[in-house]
Design an enzyme around this catalytic site. Structure first.
Site, PDB file in Angstrom:
ATOM      1  N   ARG A   1      -2.037  31.665   0.006  1.00 50.60           N
ATOM      2  CA  ARG A   1      -3.104  31.447   0.961  1.00 50.60           C
ATOM      3  C   ARG A   1      -2.865  32.158   2.299  1.00 50.60           C
ATOM      4  O   ARG A   1      -3.807  32.587   2.983  1.00 50.60           O
ATOM      5  CB  ARG A   1      -3.159  29.944   1.182  1.00 50.60           C
TER       6      ARG A   1
ATOM      7  N   LYS B   1      10.340  31.732   6.315  1.00 51.96           N
ATOM      8  CA  LYS B   1       9.171  32.133   5.518  1.00 51.96           C
ATOM      9  C   LYS B   1       7.936  32.226   6.398  1.00 51.96           C
ATOM     10  O   LYS B   1       7.177  33.194   6.356  1.00 51.96           O
ATOM     11  CB  LYS B   1       8.932  31.110   4.394  1.00 51.96           C
ATOM     12  N   ASN B   2       7.734  31.188   7.217  1.00 45.70           N
ATOM     13  CA  ASN B   2       6.485  31.126   7.976  1.00 45.70           C
ATOM     14  C   ASN B   2       6.459  32.092   9.160  1.00 45.70           C
ATOM     15  O   ASN B   2       5.434  32.213   9.821  1.00 45.70           O
ATOM     16  CB  ASN B   2       6.212  29.692   8.439  1.00 45.70           C
TER      17      ASN B   2
ATOM     18  N   ASP C   1       6.121  19.981   7.124  1.00 45.22           N
ATOM     19  CA  ASP C   1       6.848  20.585   6.000  1.00 45.22           C
ATOM     20  C   ASP C   1       8.254  20.005   5.829  1.00 45.22           C
ATOM     21  O   ASP C   1       9.011  20.447   4.960  1.00 45.22           O
ATOM     22  CB  ASP C   1       6.946  22.110   6.175  1.00 45.22           C
TER      23      ASP C   1
ATOM     24  N   ASP D   1      -6.081  24.023  -1.461  1.00 45.21           N
ATOM     25  CA  ASP D   1      -4.873  24.207  -2.266  1.00 45.21           C
ATOM     26  C   ASP D   1      -4.217  22.859  -2.503  1.00 45.21           C
ATOM     27  O   ASP D   1      -4.848  21.813  -2.321  1.00 45.21           O
ATOM     28  CB  ASP D   1      -3.920  25.219  -1.630  1.00 45.21           C
TER      29      ASP D   1
HETATM   30  C1  UD1 Z   1       1.203  26.856   8.582  1.00 44.26           C
HETATM   31  C2  UD1 Z   1       2.394  26.932   7.635  1.00 44.26           C
HETATM   32  C3  UD1 Z   1       2.524  25.641   6.836  1.00 44.26           C
HETATM   33  C4  UD1 Z   1       2.609  24.456   7.775  1.00 44.26           C
HETATM   34  C5  UD1 Z   1       1.438  24.478   8.757  1.00 44.26           C
HETATM   35  C6  UD1 Z   1       1.527  23.375   9.806  1.00 44.26           C
HETATM   36  C7  UD1 Z   1       2.507  29.266   7.085  1.00 44.26           C
HETATM   37  C8  UD1 Z   1       2.420  30.307   6.032  1.00 44.26           C
HETATM   38  N1  UD1 Z   1       2.195  28.036   6.708  1.00 44.26           N
HETATM   39  O1  UD1 Z   1       0.038  26.720   7.765  1.00 44.26           O
HETATM   40  O2  UD1 Z   1       3.711  25.724   6.041  1.00 44.26           O
HETATM   41  O3  UD1 Z   1       2.523  23.268   7.011  1.00 44.26           O
HETATM   42  O4  UD1 Z   1       1.381  25.733   9.455  1.00 44.26           O
HETATM   43  O5  UD1 Z   1       2.713  23.489  10.518  1.00 44.26           O
HETATM   44  O6  UD1 Z   1       2.907  29.522   8.210  1.00 44.26           O
HETATM   45  N2  UD1 Z   1      -7.253  23.769   9.933  1.00 44.26           N
HETATM   46  C9  UD1 Z   1      -8.624  23.718  10.011  1.00 44.26           C
HETATM   47  N3  UD1 Z   1      -9.303  24.886  10.236  1.00 44.26           N
HETATM   48  C10 UD1 Z   1      -8.656  26.082  10.413  1.00 44.26           C
HETATM   49  C11 UD1 Z   1      -7.257  26.105  10.336  1.00 44.26           C
HETATM   50  C12 UD1 Z   1      -6.568  24.933  10.096  1.00 44.26           C
HETATM   51  O7  UD1 Z   1      -9.223  22.671   9.872  1.00 44.26           O
HETATM   52  O8  UD1 Z   1      -9.321  27.103  10.615  1.00 44.26           O
HETATM   53  C13 UD1 Z   1      -6.502  22.522   9.689  1.00 44.26           C
HETATM   54  C14 UD1 Z   1      -5.721  22.568   8.389  1.00 44.26           C
HETATM   55  O9  UD1 Z   1      -6.524  22.189   7.305  1.00 44.26           O
HETATM   56  C15 UD1 Z   1      -4.613  21.601   8.653  1.00 44.26           C
HETATM   57  C16 UD1 Z   1      -4.349  21.790  10.156  1.00 44.26           C
HETATM   58  O10 UD1 Z   1      -5.512  22.398  10.682  1.00 44.26           O
HETATM   59  O11 UD1 Z   1      -5.061  20.281   8.459  1.00 44.26           O
HETATM   60  C17 UD1 Z   1      -3.141  22.617  10.481  1.00 44.26           C
HETATM   61  O12 UD1 Z   1      -3.222  23.835   9.816  1.00 44.26           O
HETATM   62  P1  UD1 Z   1      -2.509  25.146  10.358  1.00 44.26           P
HETATM   63  O13 UD1 Z   1      -1.670  24.814  11.541  1.00 44.26           O
HETATM   64  O14 UD1 Z   1      -3.555  26.193  10.515  1.00 44.26           O
HETATM   65  O15 UD1 Z   1      -1.559  25.510   9.158  1.00 44.26           O
HETATM   66  P2  UD1 Z   1      -1.402  26.901   8.423  1.00 44.26           P
HETATM   67  O16 UD1 Z   1      -1.354  28.001   9.412  1.00 44.26           O
HETATM   68  O17 UD1 Z   1      -2.371  26.997   7.303  1.00 44.26           O
END
Ligand code: UD1
Length: 424
Positions: free
Chosen positions: A96, A26-27, A309, A120
């Site tokens: 998202r 999925k990711n 996850d 979320d």
């Molecule tokens: C992706 C995955 C999700 C997985 C996550 C971590 C997808 C669709 N989703 O989510 O299933 O749990 O990676 O492996 O691929 N953060 C910030 N600022 C930002 C971006 C992130 O503070 O601009 C924080 C987030 O709140 C979180 C952490 O960084 O606490 C990690 O987030 P991130 O690695 O960006 O996860 P996603 O890409 O949203």
């Protein structure tokens, strides 16, 4: 297609045995669908999972002007020369991950209008690193009535972007924004997930010049145009990991095929520490669950650390393990919401800020529970497999977002799980 209001009726007590396969991640696929927007023409992805999130991303692409055909795990997408550079609120709210269109739309159209995602089920989830990265490439953003208006002057320009944290989404947004930028982009402290390597592979097939994906430093030399390509999506390590826990929790023996066990190194190591016997090849892993698991501690971390996850699924196992486990969740501030649902089934879980202390109990007992998100939903189903009596898991559209025919594949392994549709 799954409907809101569906629920699973899980009758506990069956041991799971047999072979199960997984489709693409999925990711990975969601970002690869968006990457297609970078080049006009017909793109093809294979090994695409039939999950709700793919359907939602199809709507995002169609809103941008693309035409999508999905059949037999193959997705064909026609991307037109002119795109509508917009992702409206209903699509961003439903999923998202839609915000990943920002980079490609800016690169292709010079502007983008994307609804600003709020928090979320997993917490606040800011996008500051996505925006800072794209700003460094020359984009400007204004937030107006809940919509983020991004603009660039001419073409995006390569830059060095040092991420505060190896965010998966921010790394991908910057990659997608920079593959057609002028000059070189370096992303340092980049996320190293296999899904990022797979995105780089697809982009390379499209003609992009990306080096270092899978390491903490990615270098991208911008090209003027990209072409459509065909790509097979990397197997879903989270679906594979979930089935390994299903074997572990029911003391069964399950072989998961069409997966990459190397992408689950830390998670398999923790299952071994919990008492599982594990054999693996390049594209399969076989797991024999212990009569009763033993407690293990773990902390979630970016890859190659323990995947956040996979956290709720392992907690279901530890809820019935011998001893006390301590879990530290380092990625999300609201990931323990499901602990209350497991507690309703008899689990002994204390949570404080980012930690959970799980004292294994001898038995869980089935009751109605609500799936709060994809992986927590899977965790509740896994708990139901060993609970006495019947567990009814509602809000399973969350599970359908990430697992294709979850119940059918568990049933094929010997589980007793039924889907009840709608309000009946
Ligand atoms: C992706 C995955 C999700 C997985 C996550 C971590 C997808 C669709 N989703 O989510 O299933 O749990 O990676 O492996 O691929 N953060 C910030 N600022 C930002 C971006 C992130 O503070 O601009 C924080 C987030 O709140 C979180 C952490 O960084 O606490 C990690 O987030 P991130 O690695 O960006 O996860 P996603 O890409 O949203």
């Amino acid at each position: 297609m799954p409907a809101v209001g569906d629920r699973f009726i899980v009758t506990g007590g069956s041991q799971l045995n047999g072979t199960v396969g997984v489709y693409g991640a999925k990711n990975a696929v969601l970002k690869q669908m968006v990457a297609m927007l970078l080049a006009a023409g017909t793109h093809r992805l294979s090994n695409v999972p039939g999950i709700l999130d793919v359907k939602l991303m199809t709507k995002v692409l169609e809103h941008a002007g693309a035409t999508c055909r999905f059949e037999g795990h193959e997705l064909e997408v026609d991307v037109p020369d002119e795109l509508n550079p917009e992702a409206p609120l209903e699509l961003v709210r439903a999923m998202r991950a839609s915000i990943i269109v920002l980079g490609p739309l800016l690169a292709r159209c010079g502007s983008a209008r994307v609804a600003f995602p709020g928090g979320d089920d997993l917490g606040a989830r800011p996008i500051d690193m996505h925006l800072d990265g794209l700003r460094r490439l020359g984009a400007t953003f204004e937030l107006d009535h809940g919509v983020l208006h991004g603009r660039i002057d001419g073409r995006l320009r390569g830059a060095t972007i040092n991420l505060d944290f190896p965010s998966v989404g921010a790394t991908e947004n910057v990659m997608l924004g920079s593959v057609m930028a002028e000059g070189q982009t370096r992303i340092t402290n980049a996320a190293r997930e296999p899904e990022i390597q797979d995105l780089a592979l697809q982009l390379t097939k499209m003609g992009a010049k990306v080096e270092g994906a899978g390491t903490a430093e990615i270098t991208i030399d911008g090209v003027e145009r990209l072409d459509p390509a065909e790509h097979r999506v990397v197997p879903d390590r989270l679906a594979a990991g979930t089935f390994t826990v299903a074997a572990a929790i029911t003391a069964g023996r399950v072989k998961v095929v069409d997966c990459v066990p190397d992408h689950l190194r830390m998670e398999l190591r923790k299952l071994e520490a919990a008492g599982c016997e594990i054999e693996r090849g390049d594209d399969w892993v076989e797991i024999l669950g212990p009569d009763r698991a033993t407690a293990v501690d773990f902390a979630t971390l970016p890859y190659p650390g323990f995947h956040t996850d996979m956290h709720p699924q392992l907690v279901a196992l530890l809820a019935v393990a011998d001893g006390t486990s301590i879990i530290t969740e380092n990625l999300y501030d609201a990931r323990f919401k499901y602990a209350g649902e497991l507690a309703r089934m008899g689990a002994d879980i204390g949570t404080e800020w980012q930690h959970a202390v799980i004292s294994g109990v001898d038995r869980l007992s089935g009751c109605p529970v609500v799936a709060p998100d994809i992986r927590a939903g899977a965790s509740l189903v896994l708990a139901g497999l060993v609970a006495e009596g019947v567990t009814t898991v509602s809000e399973i559209h969350h599970i359908d977002r990430g697992y294709e025919d979850f119940e059918g594949r568990l049933v094929a392994l010997g589980a007793n799980v039924n889907r009840v549709t709608g309000e009946s």
